[in-house]
Design a protein around this motif. Sequence first.
Motif, PDB file in Angstrom:
ATOM      1  N   SER A 275      43.287  38.242  36.968  1.00  0.00           N
ATOM      2  CA  SER A 275      42.283  38.347  37.737  1.00  0.00           C
ATOM      3  C   SER A 275      43.113  38.288  38.949  1.00  0.00           C
ATOM      4  CB  SER A 275      41.548  36.606  37.018  1.00  0.00           C
ATOM      5  OG  SER A 275      40.631  36.546  38.027  1.00  0.00           O
ATOM      6  N   LEU A 276      42.557  38.460  40.325  1.00  0.00           N
ATOM      7  CA  LEU A 276      42.769  38.319  41.491  1.00  0.00           C
ATOM      8  C   LEU A 276      41.923  37.298  42.603  1.00  0.00           C
ATOM      9  CD1 LEU A 276      44.962  41.688  41.854  1.00  0.00           C
ATOM     10  CD2 LEU A 276      45.808  39.027  42.034  1.00  0.00           C
ATOM     11  N   SER A 277      42.219  36.587  43.290  1.00  0.00           N
ATOM     12  CA  SER A 277      40.493  36.147  43.874  1.00  0.00           C
ATOM     13  C   SER A 277      41.660  35.919  45.454  1.00  0.00           C
ATOM     14  CB  SER A 277      40.037  34.629  43.265  1.00  0.00           C
ATOM     15  OG  SER A 277      41.223  33.848  43.240  1.00  0.00           O
TER      16      SER A 277
ATOM     17  N   SER B 166      32.408  30.416  53.923  1.00  0.00           N
ATOM     18  CA  SER B 166      33.102  30.959  53.133  1.00  0.00           C
ATOM     19  C   SER B 166      32.557  32.522  52.455  1.00  0.00           C
ATOM     20  CB  SER B 166      34.561  29.938  52.498  1.00  0.00           C
ATOM     21  OG  SER B 166      34.026  30.024  50.893  1.00  0.00           O
ATOM     22  N   PHE B 167      33.715  32.990  51.959  1.00  0.00           N
ATOM     23  CA  PHE B 167      33.376  34.480  51.037  1.00  0.00           C
ATOM     24  C   PHE B 167      34.706  34.346  50.110  1.00  0.00           C
ATOM     25  CE2 PHE B 167      33.248  38.743  49.846  1.00  0.00           C
ATOM     26  CZ  PHE B 167      32.280  38.856  49.156  1.00  0.00           C
ATOM     27  N   ASP B 168      34.137  34.403  48.669  1.00  0.00           N
ATOM     28  CA  ASP B 168      35.003  34.628  48.019  1.00  0.00           C
ATOM     29  C   ASP B 168      35.109  35.622  47.515  1.00  0.00           C
ATOM     30  OD1 ASP B 168      35.364  31.480  48.475  1.00  0.00           O
ATOM     31  OD2 ASP B 168      34.339  30.917  46.549  1.00  0.00           O
ATOM     32  N   LEU B 169      36.446  36.529  47.533  1.00  0.00           N
ATOM     33  CA  LEU B 169      36.285  38.319  46.043  1.00  0.00           C
ATOM     34  C   LEU B 169      36.864  37.695  45.207  1.00  0.00           C
ATOM     35  CD1 LEU B 169      35.664  40.811  46.451  1.00  0.00           C
ATOM     36  CD2 LEU B 169      37.493  41.182  48.211  1.00  0.00           C
ATOM     37  N   ARG B 170      36.861  38.231  44.025  1.00  0.00           N
ATOM     38  CA  ARG B 170      37.524  38.167  42.782  1.00  0.00           C
ATOM     39  C   ARG B 170      37.714  39.163  42.345  1.00  0.00           C
ATOM     40  NH1 ARG B 170      36.969  33.517  38.669  1.00  0.00           N
ATOM     41  NH2 ARG B 170      37.999  34.642  36.668  1.00  0.00           N
ATOM     42  N   VAL B 171      38.593  40.326  41.592  1.00  0.00           N
ATOM     43  CA  VAL B 171      39.405  41.152  40.862  1.00  0.00           C
ATOM     44  C   VAL B 171      39.329  40.435  38.993  1.00  0.00           C
ATOM     45  CG1 VAL B 171      39.958  43.363  40.685  1.00  0.00           C
ATOM     46  CG2 VAL B 171      39.102  42.371  42.825  1.00  0.00           C
ATOM     47  N   ASP B 172      38.615  41.411  37.877  1.00  0.00           N
ATOM     48  CA  ASP B 172      39.118  40.657  36.972  1.00  0.00           C
ATOM     49  C   ASP B 172      39.248  42.517  36.698  1.00  0.00           C
ATOM     50  OD1 ASP B 172      38.752  38.169  36.997  1.00  0.00           O
ATOM     51  OD2 ASP B 172      36.337  38.350  37.507  1.00  0.00           O
ATOM     52  N   ALA B 173      40.461  42.533  35.517  1.00  0.00           N
ATOM     53  CA  ALA B 173      40.256  43.354  34.587  1.00  0.00           C
ATOM     54  C   ALA B 173      40.781  43.194  32.777  1.00  0.00           C
ATOM     55  CB  ALA B 173      41.904  44.318  34.848  1.00  0.00           C
ATOM     56  N   GLN B 174      40.377  43.642  32.141  1.00  0.00           N
ATOM     57  CA  GLN B 174      40.661  43.582  30.522  1.00  0.00           C
ATOM     58  C   GLN B 174      40.946  44.946  30.319  1.00  0.00           C
ATOM     59  OE1 GLN B 174      36.887  41.890  29.489  1.00  0.00           O
ATOM     60  NE2 GLN B 174      36.889  39.855  30.041  1.00  0.00           N
ATOM     61  N   ASN B 175      42.285  44.737  29.461  1.00  0.00           N
ATOM     62  CA  ASN B 175      43.454  45.527  29.305  1.00  0.00           C
ATOM     63  C   ASN B 175      43.386  46.592  29.814  1.00  0.00           C
ATOM     64  OD1 ASN B 175      44.396  47.218  27.440  1.00  0.00           O
ATOM     65  ND2 ASN B 175      42.298  48.122  26.517  1.00  0.00           N
TER      66      ASN B 175
ATOM     67  N   ILE C 181      36.971  46.766  34.300  1.00  0.00           N
ATOM     68  CA  ILE C 181      37.143  46.604  35.723  1.00  0.00           C
ATOM     69  C   ILE C 181      36.269  45.819  36.735  1.00  0.00           C
ATOM     70  CG2 ILE C 181      38.252  46.275  38.008  1.00  0.00           C
ATOM     71  CD1 ILE C 181      40.345  48.356  36.799  1.00  0.00           C
ATOM     72  N   GLN C 182      35.693  44.095  36.839  1.00  0.00           N
ATOM     73  CA  GLN C 182      34.586  43.867  37.507  1.00  0.00           C
ATOM     74  C   GLN C 182      34.832  42.739  39.023  1.00  0.00           C
ATOM     75  OE1 GLN C 182      32.993  41.506  35.291  1.00  0.00           O
ATOM     76  NE2 GLN C 182      32.294  39.462  36.614  1.00  0.00           N
ATOM     77  N   PHE C 183      34.194  43.178  39.714  1.00  0.00           N
ATOM     78  CA  PHE C 183      34.227  43.027  41.518  1.00  0.00           C
ATOM     79  C   PHE C 183      33.131  42.103  41.299  1.00  0.00           C
ATOM     80  CE2 PHE C 183      36.092  47.113  41.521  1.00  0.00           C
ATOM     81  CZ  PHE C 183      37.982  46.976  41.823  1.00  0.00           C
ATOM     82  N   SER C 184      33.887  40.940  42.115  1.00  0.00           N
ATOM     83  CA  SER C 184      32.394  39.575  42.489  1.00  0.00           C
ATOM     84  C   SER C 184      32.615  38.984  43.814  1.00  0.00           C
ATOM     85  CB  SER C 184      32.627  39.111  41.381  1.00  0.00           C
ATOM     86  OG  SER C 184      33.411  38.000  41.276  1.00  0.00           O
TER      87      SER C 184
END
Length: 87
Positions: free
Chosen positions: A25-27, A37-46, A79-82
């Motif tokens: 996960s990266l944020s 403020s704005f939070d950007l997050r990328v989660d990756a599984q496998n 991969i999920q972007f939020s």
Amino acid sequence: PAPGEIGDTGRNYFIGPRQFQIDTSLSKKFRFTERYSFDLRVDAQNLTNTPSFGFPTTTFSSGTFGRIRESVVSNARRIQFSGKFNF
């Protein structure tokens, strides 16, 4: 051993195919002012998209007896972007 008796095979004697999976996960937080403020997050599984195979088929009458690569038990890469806007 005879049916119903305890054998002498040790624990974890039969080992199946290995499983390997990387989840990450990266944020990043972007501040516009002290209040906004704005939070950007990328989660990756496998992340590496490595397949994990199931145990071999143990049915003698099956045409796939002893095959390990018959069934994949892992999920594909996801991969999920939020984003979240804080005010």
